[in-house]
Scaffold this motif. Sequence first.
Motif, PDB file in Angstrom:
ATOM      1  N   UNK A  24       0.817  -1.203   0.000  1.00  0.00           N
ATOM      2  CA  UNK A  24       0.000   0.000   0.000  1.00  0.00           C
ATOM      3  C   UNK A  24       0.855   1.260   0.000  1.00  0.00           C
ATOM      4  N   UNK A  25       1.933   1.251   0.773  1.00  0.00           N
ATOM      5  CA  UNK A  25       2.839   2.400   0.794  1.00  0.00           C
ATOM      6  C   UNK A  25       3.484   2.607  -0.570  1.00  0.00           C
ATOM      7  N   UNK A  26       3.928   1.518  -1.174  1.00  0.00           N
ATOM      8  CA  UNK A  26       4.561   1.627  -2.499  1.00  0.00           C
ATOM      9  C   UNK A  26       3.567   2.105  -3.553  1.00  0.00           C
ATOM     10  N   UNK A  27       2.287   1.864  -3.318  1.00  0.00           N
ATOM     11  CA  UNK A  27       1.260   2.307  -4.262  1.00  0.00           C
ATOM     12  C   UNK A  27       0.906   3.779  -4.069  1.00  0.00           C
ATOM     13  N   UNK A  28       1.513   4.424  -3.087  1.00  0.00           N
ATOM     14  CA  UNK A  28       1.281   5.846  -2.880  1.00  0.00           C
ATOM     15  C   UNK A  28       0.184   6.190  -1.906  1.00  0.00           C
ATOM     16  N   UNK A  29      -0.304   5.204  -1.159  1.00  0.00           N
ATOM     17  CA  UNK A  29      -1.337   5.475  -0.166  1.00  0.00           C
ATOM     18  C   UNK A  29      -0.711   6.199   1.032  1.00  0.00           C
ATOM     19  N   UNK A  30      -1.429   7.152   1.570  1.00  0.00           N
ATOM     20  CA  UNK A  30      -0.939   7.920   2.709  1.00  0.00           C
ATOM     21  C   UNK A  30      -0.569   7.004   3.871  1.00  0.00           C
TER      22      UNK A  30
END
Length: 215
Positions: free
Chosen positions: A12-18
């Motif tokens: 999720x972090x790598x996908x740009x999610x806050x």
Amino acid sequence: MHDHFVDLREDLLRAGISPRRVNRYVRELSDHHADLTEHLEAHGHSRHDAERDALQRLGSHDTLLLPMLADTRFRSMASRWPALVYLGLPLVSQVILALLAALSLIAAASTPLRPALIDLASGAAILWLAGSVILSWAAILAAHRRRASMRWPVIAALAVSTLAAATNIGVTMPLADIHGEITLALTHPAPLPLVTLAALSLLPLLLHFGARSTT
């Protein structure tokens, strides 16, 4: 936290999610998983079987990713406008710091601190250089926390270091026939301070690549 959710958090972090939304989502899933596990154990399942069945009931890895990826509101500003966040903000902050330093010296010139203006200017220059390193570290560490590309933070560190090395904050005390002045000027940066600042500013990259090598 279960390994399943650790992987989910990283994706999720790598996908740009806050990061704030990721942490909340993973915490809610972990709590839900714990409740399901407890419920299944109460109905005769072993601990291992209860944890496994609870994960299956929550859904597959891709199924849990989908709700967060499908809603663009969950994406962080840094993932939408990385140049603005990682490059623009540090540069603007640095310019503001330089202006505040100059204004502070101008204000001090009309106070009892006037005789110490040269020393105050030297202190402001040191703080200015330290501030450039801190701003660079903040950009790199923010990108590391978001598992983002280091492209813009590295460009920011080099740009901030160059601006810091090229900026001169000076004070000329008045003499008999010379007016005193406080200057804030851009000059050609000397190689040694520039290289030193750039090296110090990029130090957090060791943490970033060290963390990547262990995963």
